[in-house]
Design an enzyme around this catalytic site. Structure first.
Site, short mmCIF file in Angstrom:
data_model
loop_
_atom_site.label_atom_id
_atom_site.label_comp_id
_atom_site.label_asym_id
_atom_site.label_seq_id
_atom_site.Cartn_x
_atom_site.Cartn_y
_atom_site.Cartn_z
N HIS A 199 -27.10 2.65 37.75
CA HIS A 199 -26.47 1.54 38.48
C HIS A 199 -27.48 0.68 39.23
CE1 HIS A 199 -26.14 4.32 42.10
NE2 HIS A 199 -26.40 3.20 42.71
N ASP A 203 -25.24 8.26 35.01
CA ASP A 203 -25.82 7.32 35.96
C ASP A 203 -27.34 7.45 36.01
OD1 ASP A 203 -26.02 5.27 37.74
OD2 ASP A 203 -24.95 6.23 39.37
N SER A 216 -30.47 4.94 46.27
CA SER A 216 -30.08 5.30 44.90
C SER A 216 -31.27 5.44 43.97
CB SER A 216 -29.17 4.22 44.30
OG SER A 216 -27.84 4.51 44.55
#
Lengths: 313, 313, 313
Positions: B137, B178, B256
Site C-alpha cells: 500500500h 500487502d 508502514s
C-alpha cells in the site's frame, strides 16, 4: 471536545473475527492449513538462495546464547502473561433481533443470525464458582434491559487451557463504582481465578500490565507504568470514582473490565476509562483503572446481595 | 468510526524537512552554525552564575559511575537501534506535476518543483543487491500507475553510514499480503541488509522495536511488547492477512513497511496497520505487523517472478 | 488534518479536580473519609470468605521475597519519580471575569468565582529563587495581555513536600524557542530545583521519563525511549525549533512545559509538542521536547534581560 471515554467496544464496520474462542483455541489448525504451501515455498527460497549469493542472514546459534539479563526481563513478562491471561475473559453484549425459532436461550447464542453484537468488553474470573468481575458499563444494557432481548456471552478458558463460551447472568452491579458481577455455568470446567493484589501500596513508576480485548482483539497485553494515583474519574451514575490508578499502558475501547496487573501477576485494578476524544475510545496514554481495594470491598456484596453495601436493606 | 488504518503517510500542511537524506547526514553542519553563538552564550551563563549563587546543578562525575544494570539495559536498546537502523529506508511517493524540461528521469527527482510528494512510508534493505521490502500500500499508486507520472524515491544509508537517495523500480508486489519489493541502483554503495528472524517462536510479552518514518520523521524508534499473535488484518485486496503480530509499540502513519524487530535485532514483522480513527493514522496502541515468516515465503517469488507464488505461471 | 499540536490543555467539559494543590496534599484526608466504611466492608469480606471456600488468593509473603532484578528496575523508576516530581509544577492560566470586589490581586486568585481557567500546563523549578521554566505557549495569553485581566497561578511543592500555590509573574519569554520564565514569591518555602542534564550526548534508544499535568492530572509520569534526535518542530513565532528530541513517552495536552528526564533524573528537554490530529492534543507516540542545551543557553538571558540574547540591546 476531549472527554473521558468509557472503554466498551462498539462494533465497527471492519472485519473482525467471528468466533473469538475458536480462533484462540486453534492456532494450530491455521498453521496446518499453510503446511503444504510452506514446503513448496521453501523450495522456492532455496532456488533464490543459489541465485543470489548474498541472502539475508538468519538467526544463528549465537543468538540463542544471548540469554542475558535483558532477555530474562522479557521472560518475566512472557510468563506473567501466560500465568494471568487464562483468568481474563472476553464479554460480548448481544441483542436478539429475530424471534427465536428454538425455545432454548442457550442455542440462540451460538453465533447465529438471531443476535447482533451490541458491544464488547473484558472481565476476569473472580472465583472457581464462575463469578466474573467487569465494569458496569460493559453490561449496562443487560442490567437495565426491560425488553428481554439483551444477552451477554462470555468467552473464557479453563485451567487446562480449553476455550469455551457461556451465556452469563448478572449477579449484581454498582454503577457508583462502575462494577458488575456476572456468573457463568462452569459445568465441570475448572476455572483459574485471578490472584488479587492490593492497591494500597502502589507507587507511581512501578510497572503495570493490562490484559483485555481492545476492539475485540482477544487477550491483548499492553504495558506501561503507574502514572498517577488518587485520581477521580466519572462513574456511570454521574458521581466520581475516587482513588483511580492512572497508567500509560495502552487501554482502548474493549479493554473495559479487564485487569490491571503488577509485576507479581497480582490484579491491582480494573481498567475502566481513557482520556480521549469523544466517541473514539482511542488510548491517549492517560488511562484509568478502578483500584482493586475498592473492588474487593464491593464485589462480595454484589455476589451476596446483588447490590452495593449501601443498598443492602 | 474507528477503522484499521494503513500507515502510509499522506503529506500534511505542517512544516516537514524537505530533504531527509541531507538532514540526517549533516547534523554537524547544524551544530556548527550555532557554534559562535554558543560561546557567546556561555559567557552569559557565567555572568548569570555569579549573579545567582544557587544555579541548577549540572551532572556530576558520580552520574557517570551509575552505570548499573538499569543503564546496561538502555545500552542494549541504544546499540540495537544503531545496529539495525542503517537497514531501514525512507520511501517517498512522487508524482510528476509538470512536463520535465530535462530528458533524464533521475534529474527530475532531485527535489525540484516538477514533483509533488503523494505519500511517504518505510521499508528495509532485503539484500546487498538493492532489493527493498515494503508494504504494497506504500507504493500502490506506482504499482498501478497508467499515467507514467508516478515515481518512487528511496532514502537510505550505506554500510559506511553515507546517506544517499535513489529512484526505485517496483520488482514485484502481492496485494494479498500487502507486500512489495523495490530495487534501487546501488552503484558501488555497500548496503547493510536486515537480519531476518522468525515469527514462529514469538511469544506475547516479549519486547519489540519498530523503526520507521512516522509523519516523515526519519529513523524513529518506538518500543513496546508483543501484545497478541495470530491476528487477522485486512489486506489491500480486501481479504485477510492471517497470523499478524499485534504490538503496543507506537506505529503511526508513515511507519508502514518498516521492520518490527526483536531484542536480538532480528526482523520479526513488517509494520502495516494500526487500529484507529479513520483517516488519522494516529497510533492507538493496537498496532499490527505482517509476520516475517510470511514475508520470507513471499519475497523470493516477488524478486524472481514479480508476482506471488500462486500467480507464477 | 494531522498537525503538530502544542500541548497546553484547554479546559474541557469533563469533571476535573478544582484545586490541584489541595488534592495532592491531602490524600490522607480522603483515606480517612473512607476509614469507617472500610472496616465495615472488611467484615463483609470475611463473611463472604466463610461462605465461599475458594476465594481469590491474596498476595503472600512469598511475593515480598520476589525482589529480584525485575523489581529493582521498577524501584529505580519509582525513586526517579519521587526524586524529581517535587521540581515539577502545575500552571493554570486564569482570566478575571468579574470586577474584583477586593483590592488585592492575590485574594482574587483564591479559586473564587472571579476567574475562569483559560488553560493549563506544566513547568519546572529552575532555581531556589522561584524561577519556573515553561513553554511560551503555556503563558502566551498572559505574555501578550493588554486587558490586564490575565493571571497565571502556579501549584508547587517545597523541598519538605508541602503543597502551595502562588500567582506568578512573567520574567521573560522567547517565542522563537517556545520558552518562558515565570517567578513566584517563595516566602520562606525552600524549593527543590531540577537537576539539569545535557542534550549533547543523548542517544536514540535511551530511556526517558516525562512528568507533567496532562488534562490537569497532576504529576503524571509517562515513560518511553528517545525515538529520534535533531528534529525540527514549529515554534510559536512560525519558525522552526531545531534539535528537538522525539520520544514515544506519552505526552498529551497539559504536558507542555514539563521536563523530559533521563534515567539519572536529569532534565534533558522541555516537553512541547505532539504530532496529532488538530485540536485534540492526544498523544500519537510521536512527541517532541526542546533540548535542554537550548534551554540552558536561553533561560539566563530571559532571567536577566527578559528577552533572548538576540534582543538584549
Amino acid at each position: 471536545m476531549v472527554v473521558l471515554g468509557c472503554l466498551q467496544s462498539i462494533p465497527s464496520p471492519i472485519p473482525t473475527k467471528e468466533s473469538p474462542s475458536s480462533s484462540s483455541s486453534s492456532p494450530s489448525s491455521w498453521s496446518r492449513s499453510l503446511g503444504t504451501r510452506r514446503e513448496a515455498i521453501m523450495f522456492g527460497t532455496c532456488f533464490v538462495s543459489s541465485f543470489f549469493s548474498f541472502t539475508p542472514a538468519f538467526p544463528s546459534a549465537i543468538a540463542q546464547q544471548e540469554q542475558d539479563q535483558f532477555q530474562q526481563d522479557e521472560e518475566r513478562v512472557v510468563h506473567l502473561f501466560q500465568d494471568t491471561s487464562p483468568s481474563v475473559v472476553f464479554i460480548k453484549d448481544l441483542e436478539i433481533v429475530k424471534s427465536p425459532t428454538s425455545s432454548s436461550n442457550e442455542s440462540m447464542l451460538n453465533d447465529n443470525e438471531n443476535t447482533k453484537v451490541e458491544g464488547t468488553g473484558s472481565g476476569f474470573i473472580w472465583d472457581k464458582f464462575g463469578h466474573i468481575v467487569t465494569n458496569y458499563h460493559v453490561v449496562a444494557k443487560l442490567a437495565t434491559d426491560t425488553s428481554g432481548l439483551q444477552r451477554c456471552k462470555v468467552y473464557l478458558v479453563d485451567a487446562k487451557g480449553n476455550s469455551f463460551s457461556r451465556e452469563a447472568k448478572i449477579i449484581g452491579y454498582d454503577p457508583a463504582y462502575d462494577l458488575a458481577v456476572l456468573k457463568v455455568d462452569i459445568e465441570g470446567n475448572e476455572l483459574k481465578p485471578v490472584v488479587l493484589g492490593t492497591s494500597r501500596d502502589i507507587r507511581v513508576g512501578q510497572s503495570c500490565f493490562a490484559i483485555g480485548n481492545p476492539y475485540g482483539y482477544e487477550n491483548t497485553l499492553t504495558t506501561g507504568v503507574v502514572s498517577g494515583l488518587g485520581r477521580e474519574i466519572p462513574s456511570p451514575n454521574g458521581k466520581a470514582i475516587r482513588g483511580a490508578i492512572q497508567t500509560d499502558a495502552a487501554i482502548n475501547s474493549g479493554n473495559s473490565g479487564g485487569p490491571l496487573i503488577n509485576s507479581y501477576g497480582h490484579v491491582i485494578g480494573v481498567n475502566t476509562a481513557t482520556f480521549t476524544r469523544k466517541g473514539t475510545g482511542v488510548s491517549s496514554g492517560v488511562n484509568f483503572a478502578i483500584p482493586i481495594d475498592t473492588v474487593v470491598r464491593t464485589v462480595p456484596y454484589l455476589i451476596v446481595y446483588g447490590t452495593p453495601y449501601s443498598n443492602r436493606y
